[in-house]
Design a protein around this motif. Sequence first.
Motif, short mmCIF file in Angstrom:
data_model
loop_
_atom_site.label_atom_id
_atom_site.label_comp_id
_atom_site.label_asym_id
_atom_site.label_seq_id
_atom_site.Cartn_x
_atom_site.Cartn_y
_atom_site.Cartn_z
N LYS A 135 31.29 32.08 39.20
CA LYS A 135 32.15 30.81 38.95
C LYS A 135 34.21 31.51 39.37
CE LYS A 135 29.73 28.58 35.37
NZ LYS A 135 29.85 27.98 33.50
N LYS A 136 33.83 33.29 38.73
CA LYS A 136 35.23 33.99 39.70
C LYS A 136 35.66 33.56 40.71
CE LYS A 136 34.64 37.05 34.95
NZ LYS A 136 34.98 38.55 34.56
N ARG A 137 34.07 34.01 41.11
CA ARG A 137 34.95 33.77 42.70
C ARG A 137 35.28 32.77 43.36
NH1 ARG A 137 30.04 37.29 42.58
NH2 ARG A 137 29.35 35.14 43.32
N ILE A 138 34.65 31.56 42.63
CA ILE A 138 34.89 29.89 43.01
C ILE A 138 36.37 30.05 42.84
CG2 ILE A 138 33.78 27.62 42.38
CD1 ILE A 138 31.10 28.33 42.62
N SER A 139 36.41 30.25 41.57
CA SER A 139 37.58 30.10 40.80
C SER A 139 38.85 31.16 42.32
CB SER A 139 38.26 30.18 39.33
OG SER A 139 38.93 30.35 39.12
N ALA A 140 38.92 31.99 42.17
CA ALA A 140 39.40 32.51 43.12
C ALA A 140 39.72 31.99 44.09
CB ALA A 140 38.93 34.25 43.25
N LEU A 141 38.41 31.44 44.30
CA LEU A 141 39.06 30.49 46.20
C LEU A 141 39.28 29.43 46.29
CD1 LEU A 141 34.67 31.82 47.56
CD2 LEU A 141 37.43 32.67 48.46
N MET A 142 39.12 29.23 45.30
CA MET A 142 40.33 27.75 45.15
C MET A 142 41.56 27.74 45.05
SD MET A 142 37.42 25.95 42.44
CE MET A 142 38.74 24.11 42.57
N TRP A 143 41.75 29.12 44.28
CA TRP A 143 42.90 29.77 43.92
C TRP A 143 43.98 30.14 45.11
CZ3 TRP A 143 46.94 28.69 40.23
CH2 TRP A 143 46.80 28.44 39.35
N LEU A 144 42.95 30.97 46.58
CA LEU A 144 43.36 30.76 47.80
C LEU A 144 43.55 29.32 48.96
CD1 LEU A 144 44.28 33.32 49.53
CD2 LEU A 144 41.98 33.91 49.49
N PHE A 145 42.57 29.39 48.89
CA PHE A 145 43.01 27.78 48.60
C PHE A 145 44.39 26.51 49.06
CE2 PHE A 145 41.97 23.35 50.02
CZ PHE A 145 41.93 23.58 51.74
N GLY A 146 44.16 26.88 47.82
CA GLY A 146 45.35 26.03 46.96
C GLY A 146 46.57 26.73 47.55
N ILE A 147 46.88 28.06 47.75
CA ILE A 147 47.95 28.60 47.29
C ILE A 147 48.28 27.74 49.06
CG2 ILE A 147 49.32 31.07 47.74
CD1 ILE A 147 48.20 31.26 45.06
N VAL A 148 47.45 28.74 50.13
CA VAL A 148 47.39 28.21 51.36
C VAL A 148 47.89 26.62 52.19
CG1 VAL A 148 46.18 27.94 53.22
CG2 VAL A 148 45.79 30.48 52.33
N LEU A 149 46.79 25.88 51.08
CA LEU A 149 47.01 24.29 51.46
C LEU A 149 48.91 24.26 51.02
CD1 LEU A 149 46.42 21.73 52.05
CD2 LEU A 149 45.25 21.53 49.64
#
Length: 280
Positions: free
Chosen positions: A55-69
């Motif tokens: 869950k933590k890894r998925i959450s971090a990836l979602m944050w990173l993807f959101g910032i890039v977007l």
Amino acid sequence: MVDEMTRGNSIPEHRRYSQRLAHLEKRNISARKGPHQPIGNKVVGIKKQRQNSSKKRISALMWLFGIVLLVMIYIILPISKITNITISGNNELTDREVEDASTIRPGRLIWTAWLGQKYLEHEARIKNPQVKTLEVSLRGLKSVHVAITENRLLGEAQVGKQKHAVLSNGQLQLTTAHNTNIDFQGFESHRQQLEILGQQLGKLKPVISHGISSVKYQPTKESPHQVILYMKDGNTVKATLTNVGDKMKYYPSILTKMKGQGVVDLRIGAYSYNYGAKDK
């Protein structure tokens, strides 16, 4: 009689034995309830840890993807581009010349101008040596302010077959424009001496350098680095090109002691005499 006594004595022994067994059984039960959990409980714990880690890894990836977007959307939107530019500090350069040298123009991404200002300053000095320093600051979502300092334009000189502008840092810049500042003479084949003289005169306050009409490089056997400065007030200054900037600082105070127009000699020491007087 003896058998009855034996049975009477053995009863407490049985009780003590029973009590000890009960105590050992309690200790075993407590030990099983302690840190040594059953294997089934351990497996469940490991699964929960793995789930939390995922869950933590998925959450971090979602944050990173959101910032890039968000960054990509920002770059696409007009809000990321410069629409307004203000410039200060330029006295001799025009706003357009500053824009051309710095490449900061409407339509450029605003964050590239702000974050890359060291690179822009370096490139601006190469494109236009009159740019001494350049600093970019944000004045809004789409506005920037460019503050510069200049290497003053001292005048112009003929070097070889080409005309050069002489700047206050000693640099020479090819030019075709005519200016009414200092006219440098006698430097056609003395580029290095002209650069040294430019650095020296660049030390002077504008109020003094603006009072110079022309400078002539006139070396002699006695004064191999002699320069003659013809002042707009009618005086003539004899000096040495390697220290003329340091000595000309005293020119205003020397004028207060002169009774008329004449010669100010700064080659050795500092003194003056009127035109027509015996040369000292």
